[in-house]
Design a protein around this motif. Structure first.
Motif, PDB file in Angstrom:
ATOM      1  N   ASP A 138       0.806  -1.215   0.000  1.00 13.11           N
ATOM      2  CA  ASP A 138       0.000   0.000   0.000  1.00 13.11           C
ATOM      3  C   ASP A 138       0.839   1.264   0.000  1.00 13.11           C
ATOM      4  O   ASP A 138       0.334   2.337  -0.321  1.00 13.11           O
ATOM      5  CB  ASP A 138      -0.933   0.021   1.214  1.00 13.11           C
ATOM      6  CG  ASP A 138      -2.055  -0.992   1.080  1.00 13.11           C
ATOM      7  OD1 ASP A 138      -2.333  -1.408  -0.053  1.00 13.11           O
ATOM      8  OD2 ASP A 138      -2.635  -1.375   2.112  1.00 13.11           O
ATOM      9  N   CYS A 196      -5.797   2.301  -2.868  1.00 18.52           N
ATOM     10  CA  CYS A 196      -4.786   2.902  -2.003  1.00 18.52           C
ATOM     11  C   CYS A 196      -4.271   4.216  -2.557  1.00 18.52           C
ATOM     12  O   CYS A 196      -3.626   4.978  -1.853  1.00 18.52           O
ATOM     13  CB  CYS A 196      -3.624   1.943  -1.779  1.00 18.52           C
ATOM     14  SG  CYS A 196      -2.682   1.578  -3.256  1.00 18.52           S
ATOM     15  N   CYS A 200      -3.762   6.066   0.821  1.00 14.69           N
ATOM     16  CA  CYS A 200      -2.426   5.839   1.376  1.00 14.69           C
ATOM     17  C   CYS A 200      -1.682   7.142   1.576  1.00 14.69           C
ATOM     18  O   CYS A 200      -1.981   8.142   0.932  1.00 14.69           O
ATOM     19  CB  CYS A 200      -1.608   4.929   0.452  1.00 14.69           C
ATOM     20  SG  CYS A 200      -2.268   3.253   0.358  1.00 14.69           S
TER      21      CYS A 200
END
Length: 228
Positions: A138, A196, A200
């Motif tokens: 990720d 992600c 992220c």
């Protein structure tokens, strides 16, 4: 890997060396244009000096700040998001050394050799850390191509310009193989973990994302004095 990316980074972060990286690369482009007679060499020299000034200013500030941060250099290099950008320090040094070769060949070769060795050592250490500690898919981003891919290919160009044919082939092999391996991982992340990209921590995103208010909510509040 180090989960330090959840904390805000204050001061000089390694991704800021991308400023000097871009300036040095632009200086190289103007340098090749000058060799072909399409541009004056003065433009490349000015960009090299500017890139060197930015690089030195960032380097001095960065080296003075890292020891005072939690974890010091170990945490800085192991950071899964910003860690790969540390390799920009010797990579920019290689680009500046190539520019110096046009004026002082011997000095440029020596400096290039030092920065090329530093690039290889740093890339090997980071790769070893990724293999031993494991990577968080990720947090994998295109910046991971910098240590071995960009470092290897730029080292190959510089070694060829320095007249070192053997090391140039080795550096090119390092960059090409690393590109095949790391780029496949990055593409796999984009294909299998598309969400992600929005959630992220990335080096260009704030640790506290802000959701802007729509303009149709802001405008009435400005007129009435209320807060949306």
């Amino acid at each position: 890997m180090n989960p330090r990316t959840s904390e805000p980074h204050v001061g000089i972060t390694p991704n800021l060396f991308g400023i000097a990286y871009g300036l040095a690369g632009l200086a190289g482009c103007w340098g090749y244009a000058a060799l072909l007679g399409f541009a004056p060499a003065l433009v490349s020299d000015i960009l090299c000096v500017l890139a060197a000034a930015v690089w030195l200013a960032l380097l001095i500030s960065y080296l003075s700040q890292v020891p005072r941060r939690p974890g010091g250099w170990s945490a800085e290099l192991a950071d899964p998001v910003l860690g790969p950008f540390v390799s920009l320090i010797p990579i920019v040094g290689m680009l500046l050394s190539v520019g110096l070769m046009r004026h002082e060949r011997t000095a440029g070769q020596w400096l290039f050799g030092v920065f090329a060795a530093g690039t290889v050592v740093l890339a090997a250490w980071m790769t070893g850390q990724w293999l031993s500690a494991g990577l968080d898919l990720d947090k994998l981003h295109p910046g991971y191509v910098l240590p071995a891919v960009a470092g290897g290919l730029i080292a190959a160009i510089g070694a060829a310009l320095a007249g070192w044919a053997g090391p140039a082939r080795v550096f090119f092999g390092l960059g090409a193989v690393s590109w095949l391996v790391i780029e496949s991982m990055i593409l796999a992340r984009l294909y299998f973990r598309p969400r992600c990209l929005r959630s992220c921590d990335l080096p260009w995103r704030s640790s506290r994302p802000h959701r802007p208010s729509p303009v149709w909510r802001i405008w009435p509040s400005r007129a009435t004095g209320s807060t949306p």
